[in-house]
Design an enzyme around this catalytic site. Structure first.
Site: not given
Length: 513
Positions: A100, A123, A175, A219, A224
């Site tokens: 991704l 991740k 998620e 951030d 994001n």
């Protein structure tokens, strides 16, 4: 340099916004790290001469691109996924589907949890061939997982699981948000005002929970912010998050981590005061601004230019960029973007409450700046015009002051002349009154008191003395408010009395002879 720099730092490097020492250090790292070289090639546009697709996108010089492409013997970065330098992780119970996205430290994959038949976002730390994860990378990764696990809110992408893959690299299952990022959505144009306000309120409520758990996100950017399956917007990527009880820095000394376009001014300043939740409020205000206007509040040709604008220049009012933005929503957004933290919302909760008021058509608590502050903000937005205006006003004031003093001197001279003329006229009037009075006394009083054929002089003197007394009473009554005239008439009457008295004696002596 022990760790790979973030994508944001490489973007600054590509835009030549670093000091010579930092630039040299990153160049040396890129020459020895194939992963970072691929990251650079992925961040840099294929055609350096083309116009940037988004404000702030780097446009490196051609010679730098050729040097990067020649470092590892290939012209373009290899396809993500199963290349030798970035193999897909092997995690029990998960089936990796695709990549991704990549960051400076991690890679995010779309994967399927086999037992639950649920799509998740995995991740992991970026891996290198035959290299174990570095301790600092693992510490930072686990700190991010801890920060996400602390918060449970609909506005934050939740974490499901933390573990290690077959090679010992840590991972976290999050998620999966199939709607993509807000940055990708804004590439098609700004959001409708009420939709943007609802999005910002959901994120503000999430940030309030984040701050209440002792975490600063640091951030908050459109990249994001992700759209979940039900269409709600959620905040993710706590890679730069700071925990309240962990003051130590995990970044390179002197390097500011984050995206300059959305960072609060105090993030660029060195001082004893640490940025707090209001810096995240600023970043969310910058995201809301871009969601409404279609462009960030500040744009520049280099990172240094952006940093200067963030610190010193006021953003263009939203309604000047997009007239359909409601005034109250503009007021809320610009309050978030105040340079001084004390002028912003005190907390993300206060921002969420004002956005709720706006969505409910209730009066908001924020107030637009007054005329004086608006003028000051205009001066900060347009320093050249402000300087010219100040110079013009200064010259006008000098001219007006000069005219004032010239007119005052002219009036003073005229008043002096008029005063002298008044004194002259007054003296003439007094002289005329004195002369008229003396003529009256001479012709009426003294003439009546002067005997014609009288034996003996005593009666004459008595009558003349009575006439003098009567004259003095007349002068005292008539000129009691003019002492100078009264004194002069008294003296003149006295002299006239002596003259008439002497003349009478002469006539008396002459008559008796």
């Amino acid at each position: 340099m022990d760790t790979c720099p973030s994508d944001d730092l490489w973007r600054i490097y590509l835009m030549e916004g670093l000091s010579p020492e930092e630039d040299e250090a990153l160049t040396a790292h890129a020459e020895t790290c194939a992963v970072c070289t691929q990251t650079l090639l992925g961040l840099a546009p294929a055609e350096p001469a083309r116009a940037p697709a988004r404000p702030g996108e780097p446009t490196p010089p051609p010679e730098l691109m050729e040097r990067l492409r020649g470092l590892w013997g290939h012209a373009e970065p290899e396809p993500p996924g199963e290349d030798a330098e970035d193999p897909w992780p092997q995690i029990t119970g998960y089936e990796v589907v695709r990549v991704l996205g990549r960051g400076g430290m991690g890679v995010v994959y779309e994967a399927r949890h086999v037992a639950l038949n649920r799509t998740v976002a995995l991740k992991t730390i970026r891996r290198r061939r035959d290299a174990a994860p570095r301790g600092e990378e693992v510490s930072r990764f686990l700190r991010e997982a801890e920060a996400v696990a602390r918060v449970s809110d609909p506005g934050i992408v939740p974490i499901y699981e933390v573990g290690r893959d077959a090679d010992g690299f840590p991972y976290m299952a999050l998620e999966f948000c199939p709607g993509g990022s807000l940055a990708a959505r804004l590439a098609d144009g700004p959001l409708p005002p009420r939709e943007a306000a609802a999005m910002a309120r959901a994120l503000a409520l999430g940030l309030y929970k984040v701050h209440a758990c002792g975490v600063l996100h640091r951030d908050v950017t459109p990249a994001n912010v992700l759209a979940a399956a039900d269409g709600t917007w959620k905040l993710t990527d706590f890679g730069l998050a700071k925990l309240a009880e962990a003051p130590q820095r995990l970044t390179q000394t002197g390097v500011v981590r984050g995206t300059p376009l959305y960072m609060a001014p105090e993030r660029f300043q060195e001082g004893p005061a640490e940025p707090d939740g209001r810096s995240d409020v600023y970043s969310l205000g910058a995201v809301l601004y871009e969601a409404l206007a279609g462009v960030p509040p500040f744009q520049g040709a280099s990172v240094a230019d952006v940093v200067h604008q963030v610190a010193s220049v006021e953003p263009v009012p939203l309604r000047q960029r997009r007239g359909e933005v409601p005034r109250d929503l503009e007021t809320i957004c610009l309050k978030c973007l105040e340079k001084e933290p004390v002028r912003r919302y005190a907390s993300a909760e206060a921002l969420a409450d004002d956005l709720r008021r706006f969505l409910a058509d209730e009066p908001i608590l924020a107030r637009p700046p007054g005329a004086l502050r608006r003028g000051w903000k205009w001066c900060r937005r347009h320093p050249v015009r402000a300087a010219l205006a100040c110079a013009g006003v200064g010259m006008l004031l000098i001219l007006l002051v000069g005219l004032f003093f010239l007119n005052a001197e002219k009036n003073r001279t005229e008043l002096a002349r008029q005063g002298e003329e008044s004194q002259r006229i007054e003296a003439q009037a007094q002289e005329a009154v004195t002369r008229a009075t003396l003529d009256f006394v001479e012709s009426k009083v003294f003439a009546a008191a002067r005997p014609k054929d009288q034996e003996g002089g005593m009666g004459y003197d008595v009558k003349l003395a009575d006439a003098l007394k009567a004259s003095l009473r007349f002068v005292e009554t008539r000129f009691k408010d003019q002492p100078l005239v009264e004194a002069r008439l008294r003296l003149t009457l006295g002299n006239s009395f002596e003259e008439n008295k002497g003349g009478g004696k002469q006539r008396k002596t002459k008559g008796t002879a």
